[in-house]
Design a protein around this motif. Structure first.
Motif, PDB file in Angstrom:
ATOM      1  N   CYS A   9      12.175-103.737  39.098  1.00 28.64           N
ATOM      2  CA  CYS A   9      11.518-103.789  37.797  1.00 28.64           C
ATOM      3  C   CYS A   9      11.530-102.357  37.284  1.00 28.64           C
ATOM      4  CB  CYS A   9      10.099-104.314  37.997  1.00 28.64           C
ATOM      5  SG  CYS A   9       9.261-104.727  36.477  1.00 28.64           S
ATOM      6  N   TYR A  10      12.420-102.056  36.349  1.00 27.07           N
ATOM      7  CA  TYR A  10      12.702-100.664  36.009  1.00 27.07           C
ATOM      8  C   TYR A  10      12.006-100.196  34.738  1.00 27.07           C
ATOM      9  CZ  TYR A  10      16.387-101.116  39.503  1.00 27.07           C
ATOM     10  OH  TYR A  10      17.072-101.317  40.676  1.00 27.07           O
ATOM     11  N   GLU A  11      11.368-101.129  34.001  1.00 26.94           N
ATOM     12  CA  GLU A  11      10.820-100.727  32.716  1.00 26.94           C
ATOM     13  C   GLU A  11       9.329-101.042  32.637  1.00 26.94           C
ATOM     14  OE1 GLU A  11      13.578-102.687  30.081  1.00 26.94           O
ATOM     15  OE2 GLU A  11      14.808-100.876  30.073  1.00 26.94           O
ATOM     16  N   ASN A  12       8.635-100.285  31.786  1.00 26.02           N
ATOM     17  CA  ASN A  12       7.213-100.518  31.591  1.00 26.02           C
ATOM     18  C   ASN A  12       7.032-101.700  30.653  1.00 26.02           C
ATOM     19  OD1 ASN A  12       7.637 -97.567  32.287  1.00 26.02           O
ATOM     20  ND2 ASN A  12       5.457 -97.799  32.551  1.00 26.02           N
ATOM     21  N   ILE A  13       6.582-102.821  31.205  1.00 22.93           N
ATOM     22  CA  ILE A  13       6.368-104.023  30.402  1.00 22.93           C
ATOM     23  C   ILE A  13       5.020-104.625  30.780  1.00 22.93           C
ATOM     24  CG2 ILE A  13       8.783-104.639  29.969  1.00 22.93           C
ATOM     25  CD1 ILE A  13       8.613-106.465  32.451  1.00 22.93           C
ATOM     26  N   PRO A  14       4.370-105.334  29.829  1.00 20.03           N
ATOM     27  CA  PRO A  14       3.069-105.926  30.140  1.00 20.03           C
ATOM     28  C   PRO A  14       3.229-107.189  30.987  1.00 20.03           C
ATOM     29  CG  PRO A  14       3.687-106.441  27.888  1.00 20.03           C
ATOM     30  CD  PRO A  14       4.770-105.558  28.436  1.00 20.03           C
ATOM     31  N   CYS A  15       3.215-107.031  32.291  1.00 19.40           N
ATOM     32  CA  CYS A  15       3.530-108.141  33.179  1.00 19.40           C
ATOM     33  C   CYS A  15       2.939-107.840  34.557  1.00 19.40           C
ATOM     34  CB  CYS A  15       5.053-108.257  33.265  1.00 19.40           C
ATOM     35  SG  CYS A  15       5.645-109.650  34.238  1.00 19.40           S
ATOM     36  N   ASN A  16       2.356-108.862  35.219  1.00 20.01           N
ATOM     37  CA  ASN A  16       1.832-108.587  36.556  1.00 20.01           C
ATOM     38  C   ASN A  16       1.754-109.785  37.511  1.00 20.01           C
ATOM     39  OD1 ASN A  16      -0.313-109.980  35.568  1.00 20.01           O
ATOM     40  ND2 ASN A  16      -1.861-108.481  36.148  1.00 20.01           N
ATOM     41  N   PRO A  17       2.487-110.878  37.295  1.00 18.19           N
ATOM     42  CA  PRO A  17       2.410-111.988  38.263  1.00 18.19           C
ATOM     43  C   PRO A  17       2.782-111.586  39.684  1.00 18.19           C
ATOM     44  CG  PRO A  17       3.518-112.713  36.272  1.00 18.19           C
ATOM     45  CD  PRO A  17       3.344-111.227  36.154  1.00 18.19           C
ATOM     46  N   CYS A  18       3.622-110.573  39.823  1.00 17.63           N
ATOM     47  CA  CYS A  18       3.962-110.130  41.182  1.00 17.63           C
ATOM     48  C   CYS A  18       2.705-109.639  41.892  1.00 17.63           C
ATOM     49  CB  CYS A  18       5.031-109.047  41.152  1.00 17.63           C
ATOM     50  SG  CYS A  18       4.644-107.648  40.079  1.00 17.63           S
ATOM     51  N   GLU A  19       1.916-108.835  41.179  1.00 17.55           N
ATOM     52  CA  GLU A  19       0.701-108.276  41.779  1.00 17.55           C
ATOM     53  C   GLU A  19      -0.318-109.373  42.093  1.00 17.55           C
ATOM     54  OE1 GLU A  19      -1.997-106.037  39.219  1.00 17.55           O
ATOM     55  OE2 GLU A  19      -2.173-104.538  40.794  1.00 17.55           O
ATOM     56  N   THR A  20      -0.530-110.278  41.143  1.00 14.65           N
ATOM     57  CA  THR A  20      -1.586-111.286  41.338  1.00 14.65           C
ATOM     58  C   THR A  20      -1.157-112.378  42.320  1.00 14.65           C
ATOM     59  OG1 THR A  20      -0.804-112.493  39.383  1.00 14.65           O
ATOM     60  CG2 THR A  20      -2.583-110.911  39.051  1.00 14.65           C
ATOM     61  N   SER A  21       0.131-112.592  42.498  1.00 10.77           N
ATOM     62  CA  SER A  21       0.580-113.679  43.387  1.00 10.77           C
ATOM     63  C   SER A  21       0.655-113.256  44.844  1.00 10.77           C
ATOM     64  CB  SER A  21       1.948-114.198  42.946  1.00 10.77           C
ATOM     65  OG  SER A  21       2.952-113.221  43.186  1.00 10.77           O
ATOM     66  N   CYS A  22       0.735-111.976  45.122  1.00  4.53           N
ATOM     67  CA  CYS A  22       0.924-111.526  46.511  1.00  4.53           C
ATOM     68  C   CYS A  22      -0.348-111.756  47.320  1.00  4.53           C
ATOM     69  CB  CYS A  22       1.314-110.056  46.558  1.00  4.53           C
ATOM     70  SG  CYS A  22       1.452-109.462  48.272  1.00  4.53           S
ATOM     71  N   PRO A  23      -0.292-112.589  48.339  1.00  9.77           N
ATOM     72  CA  PRO A  23      -1.502-112.867  49.129  1.00  9.77           C
ATOM     73  C   PRO A  23      -1.904-111.720  50.045  1.00  9.77           C
ATOM     74  CG  PRO A  23       0.371-114.092  50.007  1.00  9.77           C
ATOM     75  CD  PRO A  23       0.864-113.372  48.785  1.00  9.77           C
ATOM     76  N   PHE A  24      -1.074-110.699  50.147  1.00  9.19           N
ATOM     77  CA  PHE A  24      -1.366-109.585  51.059  1.00  9.19           C
ATOM     78  C   PHE A  24      -1.686-108.281  50.304  1.00  9.19           C
ATOM     79  CE2 PHE A  24       1.414-112.645  53.120  1.00  9.19           C
ATOM     80  CZ  PHE A  24       0.667-112.954  54.240  1.00  9.19           C
ATOM     81  N   ASN A  25      -1.851-108.386  48.974  1.00  7.57           N
ATOM     82  CA  ASN A  25      -2.160-107.200  48.152  1.00  7.57           C
ATOM     83  C   ASN A  25      -1.156-106.076  48.384  1.00  7.57           C
ATOM     84  OD1 ASN A  25      -4.478-108.291  46.921  1.00  7.57           O
ATOM     85  ND2 ASN A  25      -5.627-107.898  48.794  1.00  7.57           N
ATOM     86  N   ALA A  26       0.098-106.461  48.523  1.00  2.00           N
ATOM     87  CA  ALA A  26       1.128-105.455  48.824  1.00  2.00           C
ATOM     88  C   ALA A  26       1.740-104.854  47.561  1.00  2.00           C
ATOM     89  CB  ALA A  26       2.225-106.077  49.683  1.00  2.00           C
ATOM     90  N   ILE A  27       1.448-105.450  46.397  1.00  2.29           N
ATOM     91  CA  ILE A  27       2.016-104.941  45.144  1.00  2.29           C
ATOM     92  C   ILE A  27       0.887-104.415  44.270  1.00  2.29           C
ATOM     93  CG2 ILE A  27       3.294-105.533  43.037  1.00  2.29           C
ATOM     94  CD1 ILE A  27       4.803-107.636  44.630  1.00  2.29           C
TER      95      ILE A  27
END
Ligand code: SF4
Ligand code: SF4
Length: 160
Positions: A32-50
């Motif tokens: 993910c190379y650009e600054n965009i308003p998006c965060n499902p990766c962060e909220t979906s990770c069950p291990f808080n790794a993102i």
């Protein structure tokens, strides 16, 4: 180069990969190379790794110590910008998102494809999982020669 062609440079790609000792275990690669308003990766990770943080426009950062390589973020990312990579037996094993038909089957040999859409050799299909709430995104586990570690990004059907 990314701005003009949509294809990242080799330096950008390498900056997202972890060192080879870390990749003995499966780890997410956040392309993910650009600054965009998006965060499902962060909220979906069950291990808080993102981590993105309060400013949703910031690029995601992975904590490889927390990442188990489970692949949940792979099908949660709307931009198909996440893969999981592991080095195993001199092969690069990836979990990739795949949304086209036909769906590959285990043990088939497909065409390995780079970020410009060029064929770069053969990819062996290891496993296919239909995951996600709508099972829209298939997660394909695939192996390519380790020399293709930074080139490989997806597969193409040999049956078209
Ligand atoms: S692969 Fe699993 S553990 Fe790693 S960042 Fe993605 S969701 Fe989290
Ligand atoms: S979900 Fe995908 S596109 Fe969105 S911030 Fe995370 S890696 Fe980038």
């Amino acid at each position: 180069m990314l701005d003009k062609t949509g294809v990242p440079t080799i330096e950008q790609i390498r900056s997202r990969f972890h060192d080879q000792a870390t990749l003995v275990r499966p780890k997410a690669i956040l392309e993910c190379y650009e600054n965009i308003p998006c965060n499902p990766c962060e909220t979906s990770c069950p291990f808080n790794a993102i981590h993105i943080g309060e400013d949703i426009n910031q690029k995601p950062v992975l904590d490889p110590d927390k990442c188990t390589g489970c692949g949940i973020c792979v099908y949660s990312c709307p931009g198909l910008a996440i893969i999981v990579c592991q080095l195993i037996n001199q092969k690069a094993r990836f979990k990739i998102p795949y949304e086209l038909l036909p769906i590959p089957k285990a043990n088939e040999e497909w065409i390995a494809v780079d970020r410009s859409g060029n064929a770069i050799g053969t990819a062996t299909i290891i496993k296919v999982d239909c995951l996600g709430k709508q099972q829209k995104t298939t997660i394909v586990t695939v192996e390519v020669p380790i020399e293709k570690l930074y080139e490989f990004i997806t597969i193409r059907s040999p049956y078209e």
